[in-house]
Design a protein around this motif. Sequence first.
Motif, short mmCIF file in Angstrom:
data_model
loop_
_atom_site.label_atom_id
_atom_site.label_comp_id
_atom_site.label_asym_id
_atom_site.label_seq_id
_atom_site.Cartn_x
_atom_site.Cartn_y
_atom_site.Cartn_z
N SER A 65 -6.69 3.99 -9.05
CA SER A 65 -6.03 4.63 -7.92
C SER A 65 -4.75 5.30 -8.39
O SER A 65 -4.03 4.78 -9.23
N SER A 92 -8.64 7.23 -4.95
CA SER A 92 -9.03 5.90 -5.44
C SER A 92 -10.51 5.96 -5.78
O SER A 92 -11.32 6.47 -5.00
N ASP A 124 -14.08 -2.52 0.21
CA ASP A 124 -13.08 -3.58 0.32
C ASP A 124 -12.14 -3.58 -0.89
O ASP A 124 -10.93 -3.78 -0.76
N ARG A 125 -12.68 -3.33 -2.07
CA ARG A 125 -11.85 -3.29 -3.27
C ARG A 125 -10.85 -2.14 -3.21
O ARG A 125 -9.68 -2.29 -3.56
N ARG A 161 -9.67 -0.75 -0.55
CA ARG A 161 -8.68 -1.05 0.50
C ARG A 161 -7.63 -2.03 -0.03
O ARG A 161 -6.43 -1.87 0.21
N GLU A 162 -8.06 -3.06 -0.76
CA GLU A 162 -7.12 -4.04 -1.29
C GLU A 162 -6.15 -3.40 -2.28
O GLU A 162 -4.94 -3.65 -2.26
N VAL A 163 -6.69 -2.56 -3.18
CA VAL A 163 -5.84 -1.93 -4.19
C VAL A 163 -4.84 -0.99 -3.55
O VAL A 163 -3.66 -0.97 -3.92
N GLU A 164 -5.28 -0.18 -2.59
CA GLU A 164 -4.37 0.78 -1.95
C GLU A 164 -3.27 0.06 -1.16
O GLU A 164 -2.13 0.52 -1.12
N GLU A 165 -3.61 -1.08 -0.54
CA GLU A 165 -2.59 -1.83 0.19
C GLU A 165 -1.52 -2.36 -0.76
O GLU A 165 -0.34 -2.41 -0.42
N ILE A 166 -1.94 -2.74 -1.98
CA ILE A 166 -0.98 -3.27 -2.96
C ILE A 166 -0.12 -2.15 -3.53
O ILE A 166 1.11 -2.26 -3.62
N VAL A 217 -11.21 -4.85 -11.55
CA VAL A 217 -11.74 -6.00 -10.85
C VAL A 217 -13.09 -6.34 -11.46
O VAL A 217 -13.74 -5.51 -12.09
#
Length: 488
Positions: free
Chosen positions: A201, A247, A452-453, A455-460, A481
């Motif tokens: 990303s 991403s 889901d992966r 989404r998790e990375v972008e939130e971090i 991951v």
Amino acid sequence: MSPDDAQHQAIRDHNLRAAAENTANEQRFADPVDGGAGFSFNGRWTRRDWAHASLFATLGALVLGLVPGFSNAMRTSEVAPALTTFALPLPPLASVQRAAQHRNWELVKVESGQTLGAIFEARGIPAATLHRLLDAAPDRQALTRLRPGAELAFEQAADGRLLAFRYDRNDTQRVELSLSGDKVAEKVIERPVEIRTAVVSGKVGKSLFHSARKLGLSPVVINTLTDEVFQYDIDFDRDVTSGDRFSVVVEQTWREGELIRSGPVTAAVFTAKGKPFTAIRFERDGKGEYFTAEGRPLKKSFIRSPIQYARLSSRFGKRRHPVLGTSRMHKGVDYAARSGTPIMAAGEARVVSAGWHGGYGNTVVLDHGKGYSTLYAHMSRTAKLKRGQRVSQGQVIGYVGSTGLSTGPHLHYEFRINGVHRNPLQHTMPPPEPLSGTALAQFRKQTAPALDRIREVEEIIYATVPARPTQDDPKVAVARVAPGAKKG
């Protein structure tokens, strides 16, 4: 006699008497008494005996003080163990040197247009040696058709003789051919690979290509994003700006700690001008395609632009003709590009004509069915096309030029529906049929983890970075991951 002389004379007399008494005592100690005992002591010390004993004790203390460590050295010498030496057999010097030597491989990367014969000749290896290797190698055809970038290795003696030759049969096997006299010995070395799923990303800085390459994405993956996945929804020449983000979920092949290949793209999200576009790879009827999160195919009947990395130089509508100087309707759009830039078919079609077409110069006209047709003009030359020939979407049909009524190299592109010219930048095609039933359920089950992966990375990542980075700071980041997904 003076008083001083009298005093000195008295001292001398006293010393003489003392010496006489000492002599008498020594004789008494030395003479045997009572049957030859050799020493007689009556058990009483005189004052003179105590004085002599004190003198000797003082002298002994001074010796020990002036020579420190003397007693320790004497004690150490008394208890020091005896040393024993014996001979050990040693290997000949030549054998030791041979054991310490390491194999000296010299690597060579195959360049475009290079042949194996040319590589051997450049290293001074006779053609006869090459033929011996080819006769012994099980992959003769693979060696004679080397791809650019392939890695070879040579081990040569000081006189230039070839001792061994090494090449990669595939990703997991390395072949080593050793020469000894007239014999060629083959050794196959297994090199296991590891398939990892990675989420990459980043934000667009100076350019999408620059930022993606800085992240480690290969040019093939970047071209997949721009030319296959999002080519229908995003114009990467006009719609993408610094600060847009992307991403990508991609499979990476690793070997011995080195990334050797990336792809295919499993899923991707590209946010352009605040609007996210999602793409997920799913195999339908044995063919990999990209769909939206809702299961609608991304591939449309027509691509946004039939030419890559070009500048829009003239829009659809009324304008003054640059050559004729009259005001007239511009029935298409113009893309300025360098001469020779490939031009692609906007969609699946049948060739209506390919050749000279008046003021259009070298022109190709395609019929896409259902009343849709496109025109591509001012080409330097057309591809080898025949009337009635079928072409696929993205197939090269010609090259940018400046033929006909043109002031410079560019592509003039027209879009028609039932013979009526339409603005290709504004006209939207009917959306393709989405997945349904069992295929849709399988799609959702298979693709949900990838989304889901992302989404998790972008939130971090994007929860803490500035909303719009500078061009010199693209704010790129990588999150890997599921390492070790596969091994082979």
